[in-house]
Structures are given as C-alpha cells and as structure tokens.
Design a protein around this motif. Structure first.
Motif, PDB file in Angstrom:
ATOM      1  N   VAL A  17       0.830  -1.204   0.000  1.00  0.00           N
ATOM      2  CA  VAL A  17       0.000   0.000   0.000  1.00  0.00           C
ATOM      3  C   VAL A  17       0.870   1.261   0.000  1.00  0.00           C
ATOM      4  O   VAL A  17       0.425   2.322  -0.445  1.00  0.00           O
ATOM      5  CB  VAL A  17      -0.946  -0.012   1.228  1.00  0.00           C
ATOM      6  N   PHE A  18       2.104   1.147   0.474  1.00  0.00           N
ATOM      7  CA  PHE A  18       2.943   2.309   0.735  1.00  0.00           C
ATOM      8  C   PHE A  18       4.199   2.348  -0.127  1.00  0.00           C
ATOM      9  O   PHE A  18       4.534   1.385  -0.814  1.00  0.00           O
ATOM     10  CB  PHE A  18       3.367   2.326   2.209  1.00  0.00           C
ATOM     11  N   ASN A  19       4.890   3.478  -0.021  1.00  0.00           N
ATOM     12  CA  ASN A  19       6.251   3.622  -0.541  1.00  0.00           C
ATOM     13  C   ASN A  19       7.128   4.256   0.526  1.00  0.00           C
ATOM     14  O   ASN A  19       6.650   5.031   1.359  1.00  0.00           O
ATOM     15  CB  ASN A  19       6.285   4.505  -1.789  1.00  0.00           C
ATOM     16  N   ASN A  20       8.408   3.939   0.492  1.00  0.00           N
ATOM     17  CA  ASN A  20       9.422   4.608   1.311  1.00  0.00           C
ATOM     18  C   ASN A  20      10.019   5.774   0.520  1.00  0.00           C
ATOM     19  O   ASN A  20       9.748   5.936  -0.671  1.00  0.00           O
ATOM     20  CB  ASN A  20      10.564   3.654   1.643  1.00  0.00           C
ATOM     21  N   LEU A  21      10.874   6.537   1.163  1.00  0.00           N
ATOM     22  CA  LEU A  21      11.718   7.462   0.408  1.00  0.00           C
ATOM     23  C   LEU A  21      12.694   6.678  -0.452  1.00  0.00           C
ATOM     24  O   LEU A  21      12.888   6.962  -1.635  1.00  0.00           O
ATOM     25  CB  LEU A  21      12.490   8.382   1.364  1.00  0.00           C
ATOM     26  N   VAL A  22      13.328   5.687   0.164  1.00  0.00           N
ATOM     27  CA  VAL A  22      14.257   4.796  -0.533  1.00  0.00           C
ATOM     28  C   VAL A  22      13.968   3.371  -0.090  1.00  0.00           C
ATOM     29  O   VAL A  22      13.296   3.144   0.917  1.00  0.00           O
ATOM     30  CB  VAL A  22      15.736   5.157  -0.235  1.00  0.00           C
ATOM     31  N   MET A  23      14.478   2.409  -0.825  1.00  0.00           N
ATOM     32  CA  MET A  23      14.269   1.014  -0.454  1.00  0.00           C
ATOM     33  C   MET A  23      15.465   0.188  -0.921  1.00  0.00           C
ATOM     34  O   MET A  23      16.301   0.660  -1.697  1.00  0.00           O
ATOM     35  CB  MET A  23      12.978   0.480  -1.064  1.00  0.00           C
ATOM     36  N   THR A  40      14.977  17.822   3.657  1.00  0.00           N
ATOM     37  CA  THR A  40      16.291  17.663   4.285  1.00  0.00           C
ATOM     38  C   THR A  40      16.143  17.141   5.711  1.00  0.00           C
ATOM     39  O   THR A  40      15.341  17.671   6.486  1.00  0.00           O
ATOM     40  CB  THR A  40      17.066  18.989   4.307  1.00  0.00           C
ATOM     41  N   PHE A  41      16.919  16.106   6.038  1.00  0.00           N
ATOM     42  CA  PHE A  41      16.987  15.559   7.392  1.00  0.00           C
ATOM     43  C   PHE A  41      18.163  16.216   8.104  1.00  0.00           C
ATOM     44  O   PHE A  41      19.306  16.118   7.641  1.00  0.00           O
ATOM     45  CB  PHE A  41      17.176  14.042   7.341  1.00  0.00           C
ATOM     46  N   HIS A  42      17.891  16.865   9.223  1.00  0.00           N
ATOM     47  CA  HIS A  42      18.921  17.566   9.990  1.00  0.00           C
ATOM     48  C   HIS A  42      19.278  16.727  11.218  1.00  0.00           C
ATOM     49  O   HIS A  42      18.433  16.492  12.087  1.00  0.00           O
ATOM     50  CB  HIS A  42      18.408  18.935  10.415  1.00  0.00           C
ATOM     51  N   LEU A  43      20.535  16.274  11.291  1.00  0.00           N
ATOM     52  CA  LEU A  43      21.002  15.403  12.363  1.00  0.00           C
ATOM     53  C   LEU A  43      21.855  16.178  13.360  1.00  0.00           C
ATOM     54  O   LEU A  43      22.550  17.129  12.995  1.00  0.00           O
ATOM     55  CB  LEU A  43      21.824  14.255  11.783  1.00  0.00           C
ATOM     56  N   THR A  44      21.813  15.771  14.613  1.00  0.00           N
ATOM     57  CA  THR A  44      22.665  16.401  15.622  1.00  0.00           C
ATOM     58  C   THR A  44      24.106  15.921  15.515  1.00  0.00           C
ATOM     59  O   THR A  44      25.036  16.638  15.905  1.00  0.00           O
ATOM     60  CB  THR A  44      22.130  16.113  17.029  1.00  0.00           C
ATOM     61  N   HIS A  45      24.299  14.699  14.995  1.00  0.00           N
ATOM     62  CA  HIS A  45      25.638  14.138  14.782  1.00  0.00           C
ATOM     63  C   HIS A  45      25.619  13.332  13.479  1.00  0.00           C
ATOM     64  O   HIS A  45      24.563  12.855  13.062  1.00  0.00           O
ATOM     65  CB  HIS A  45      26.055  13.218  15.939  1.00  0.00           C
ATOM     66  N   PRO A  46      26.751  13.140  12.831  1.00  0.00           N
ATOM     67  CA  PRO A  46      26.791  12.328  11.613  1.00  0.00           C
ATOM     68  C   PRO A  46      26.257  10.915  11.875  1.00  0.00           C
ATOM     69  O   PRO A  46      26.585  10.304  12.901  1.00  0.00           O
ATOM     70  CB  PRO A  46      28.283  12.294  11.250  1.00  0.00           C
ATOM     71  N   GLN A  47      25.445  10.415  10.962  1.00  0.00           N
ATOM     72  CA  GLN A  47      24.863   9.080  11.122  1.00  0.00           C
ATOM     73  C   GLN A  47      24.552   8.479   9.748  1.00  0.00           C
ATOM     74  O   GLN A  47      23.414   8.521   9.288  1.00  0.00           O
ATOM     75  CB  GLN A  47      23.591   9.137  11.971  1.00  0.00           C
ATOM     76  N   PRO A  48      25.548   7.908   9.076  1.00  0.00           N
ATOM     77  CA  PRO A  48      25.310   7.315   7.752  1.00  0.00           C
ATOM     78  C   PRO A  48      24.247   6.216   7.758  1.00  0.00           C
ATOM     79  O   PRO A  48      23.592   5.989   6.747  1.00  0.00           O
ATOM     80  CB  PRO A  48      26.690   6.753   7.369  1.00  0.00           C
ATOM     81  N   SER A  49      24.058   5.560   8.897  1.00  0.00           N
ATOM     82  CA  SER A  49      23.106   4.442   8.969  1.00  0.00           C
ATOM     83  C   SER A  49      21.656   4.876   8.818  1.00  0.00           C
ATOM     84  O   SER A  49      20.781   4.027   8.614  1.00  0.00           O
ATOM     85  CB  SER A  49      23.268   3.699  10.296  1.00  0.00           C
ATOM     86  N   ILE A  50      21.379   6.176   8.901  1.00  0.00           N
ATOM     87  CA  ILE A  50      19.990   6.609   8.798  1.00  0.00           C
ATOM     88  C   ILE A  50      19.410   6.260   7.421  1.00  0.00           C
ATOM     89  O   ILE A  50      18.216   5.984   7.278  1.00  0.00           O
ATOM     90  CB  ILE A  50      19.841   8.120   9.083  1.00  0.00           C
ATOM     91  N   LEU A  51      20.267   6.228   6.404  1.00  0.00           N
ATOM     92  CA  LEU A  51      19.802   5.862   5.067  1.00  0.00           C
ATOM     93  C   LEU A  51      19.315   4.413   5.038  1.00  0.00           C
ATOM     94  O   LEU A  51      18.301   4.093   4.405  1.00  0.00           O
ATOM     95  CB  LEU A  51      20.912   6.073   4.049  1.00  0.00           C
ATOM     96  N   ALA A  52      20.026   3.540   5.748  1.00  0.00           N
ATOM     97  CA  ALA A  52      19.610   2.138   5.833  1.00  0.00           C
ATOM     98  C   ALA A  52      18.288   2.004   6.587  1.00  0.00           C
ATOM     99  O   ALA A  52      17.443   1.173   6.241  1.00  0.00           O
ATOM    100  CB  ALA A  52      20.696   1.316   6.524  1.00  0.00           C
ATOM    101  N   MET A  53      18.092   2.819   7.613  1.00  0.00           N
ATOM    102  CA  MET A  53      16.825   2.791   8.351  1.00  0.00           C
ATOM    103  C   MET A  53      15.662   3.220   7.459  1.00  0.00           C
ATOM    104  O   MET A  53      14.584   2.625   7.492  1.00  0.00           O
ATOM    105  CB  MET A  53      16.921   3.705   9.570  1.00  0.00           C
ATOM    106  N   LEU A  54      15.896   4.248   6.656  1.00  0.00           N
ATOM    107  CA  LEU A  54      14.837   4.747   5.779  1.00  0.00           C
ATOM    108  C   LEU A  54      14.485   3.749   4.689  1.00  0.00           C
ATOM    109  O   LEU A  54      13.372   3.780   4.150  1.00  0.00           O
ATOM    110  CB  LEU A  54      15.273   6.071   5.146  1.00  0.00           C
ATOM    111  N   ALA A  55      15.416   2.858   4.346  1.00  0.00           N
ATOM    112  CA  ALA A  55      15.155   1.845   3.318  1.00  0.00           C
ATOM    113  C   ALA A  55      14.415   0.635   3.860  1.00  0.00           C
ATOM    114  O   ALA A  55      13.957  -0.217   3.088  1.00  0.00           O
ATOM    115  CB  ALA A  55      16.480   1.399   2.690  1.00  0.00           C
ATOM    116  N   SER A  56      14.266   0.558   5.171  1.00  0.00           N
ATOM    117  CA  SER A  56      13.587  -0.577   5.796  1.00  0.00           C
ATOM    118  C   SER A  56      12.112  -0.631   5.410  1.00  0.00           C
ATOM    119  O   SER A  56      11.475   0.397   5.163  1.00  0.00           O
ATOM    120  CB  SER A  56      13.713  -0.453   7.323  1.00  0.00           C
ATOM    121  N   GLY A  57      11.559  -1.831   5.387  1.00  0.00           N
ATOM    122  CA  GLY A  57      10.132  -1.995   5.133  1.00  0.00           C
ATOM    123  C   GLY A  57       9.258  -1.433   6.228  1.00  0.00           C
ATOM    124  O   GLY A  57       8.030  -1.372   6.082  1.00  0.00           O
TER     125      GLY A  57
END
Length: 252
Positions: free
Chosen positions: A73-79, A169-186
């Motif tokens: 039913v949905f879409n992510n930003l990335v997958m 734009t996602f504004h982070l308090t500290h660098p976190q490359p893993s956030i992209l992997a979280m956004l790709a999650s189902g």
C-alpha cells in the motif's frame, strides 16, 4: 543367476515407473502454474496470512503481521533493491525520492523527490508529507501515534525541513550514515499529512500500487487489496492509469 537377473529387471522396471510418474507430476505442475505467471494489471490480490494484523499502520506496529500484508500500500523514500539477495548501503535505490546527497559534515541528508505522485485519495504527494511523517515519529505532531516502536531509531534526528515541494532535508545532531539504511527498511513508509493516525490503522492511504479498501480487523485470516500492477518499486504518478476501482504502489 536367473533370480538375480529377475531382481535386477524388477528394480529397473520399478525405477522406470517412478521416473514416468515423477515426469507426469512435473508436467502437471508446470501446466497448472503456467497461467499464474501471465499477470495482468488490475484485479484483487488476496494474501492469506498467519493472523489478523493488529492494525494497518506500519509505523505503529513492530511485527511482520502488519508489514507483510500492508507494505504494497505504501512507498518509502528509498528502499533496498529487491533483485539483490543481501541488503547493504550499496543496494539502496530510489522510491519516493529520486536522489539524495549529504552535506560535507554528514549532518544533513537532502532528498530530491519524485514529482507527479498522488495518494490513493487523489491528493498530490509532496515534501510536506515527509515532514508530517517524521513529526509523528519524533512525537512533535498535534496528533499522536498510539504506539511508536521506531521513535528510538531517530534520537539523532533533530528535525526535517521542506525547502520546496520536491525537496526535503533531514537535519542530524551528529553524523549518522546508517539513517539511510533505516529509511530503506520496510518499516519506514511515508504517510500523508491529510489522513489521521486513527484512519491509517484501519483504512490506510498510501502511494503504493495496491490500495486497501477494507479494515485491517476482520473475521477471516485473509487480507484483500485492490491492485494496479505487480510491483511496489514505483510510486504512482500522474502518468500511471489505474485499472482498478481506486485511482492511484515490497518488498520481499
């Protein structure tokens, strides 16, 4: 000697019968499933599941009981690329976002969004919907999620801004490359601003190629969706014409 020859002939005969039987079964299976591969757009997809989902709201649930039937039913930003057997940062592909880039400090992640995408209710998708989704997850929205199992994922996310309808734009308090992997999650679909969390629990509105015409709560263990095509990887755009009753969608 004769008895040995007869025994050998008997074994060969039995072996040939088994081979003929197995060959017939294989042919019957191929004949039977052949038409299933000739998929057409439109119609109804029925998924018989292990149990009734507690709700249709993926953001509020934590198990496959909800994600399996309602991801279409949905879409992510990335997958994650569905054709690659092992997920990694290198296998992340566009979905509602068409591209993304980090700033030099790795504290801002900016997405350029697909244009012409519509929600199942006909309203246009925009960057504001991404902001609304993450205000829910960060518990900053006026309406609250009943449960918020992924709030702890985003403790490093300060806020999300939308400079335009097609950029977020996602504004982070500290660098976190893993956030992209979280956004790709189902577990990370984008929700529409115009639909309440209460409605998303029973009659969710998405951008996916399947729509959910009925409540998640049912007296049966089946889930029914109106389907327009066979894949989730492309969000619905104005160039896509629905062949189902709902105008307007995998992950595996």
């Amino acid at each position: 000697m004769v008895s040995r020859d007869r025994a050998a002939d008997s074994v060969k005969s039995l072996w040939m019968k088994w081979m003929i039987c197995l060959g017939g079964m294989a042919a019957a299976l191929l004949y039977g499933v052949g038409p299933a591969f000739a998929q057409k757009s439109g119609g109804v997809l029925r998924v018989y599941h292990r149990e009734n989902p507690p709700s249709a709201s993926i953001l509020e649930e934590a198990t496959a009981s909800t994600t399996i039937p309602f991801m279409p039913v949905f879409n992510n930003l990335v997958m994650y690329d569905q054709q690659v057997p092992q997920n990694s940062l290198k296998t992340i592909v566009p979905d509602l976002a068409k591209s993304w880039a980090w700033n030099a400090e790795k504290t801002e992640l900016t997405f350029q969004l697909q244009q012409g995408v519509k929600w199942h209710d006909g309203k246009p998708f925009s960057a504001r919907d991404v902001v609304c989704t993450f205000e829910l997850l960060l518990d900053k929205a006026p309406q609250k999620l009943r449960r918020n199992p992924r709030k702890s994922w985003f403790t490093n996310l300060d806020f999300v801004s939308a400079p335009s309808d097609s950029e977020v734009t996602f504004h982070l308090t500290h660098p976190q490359p893993s956030i992209l992997a979280m956004l790709a999650s189902g577990l990370m679909p984008i929700y529409p601003c115009q639909v309440s969390p209460a409605q998303m629990r029973s009659r969710p509105i998405g951008t996916g190629r399947s729509s959910s015409p009925s409540s998640a709560s049912s007296s049966t263990s089946g889930w029914c969706a109106t389907r327009t095509t066979g894949r989730r990887t492309s969000p619905t755009s104005t160039a896509t014409t629905s062949t189902s009753s709902a105008t307007h969608r995998r992950r595996s």
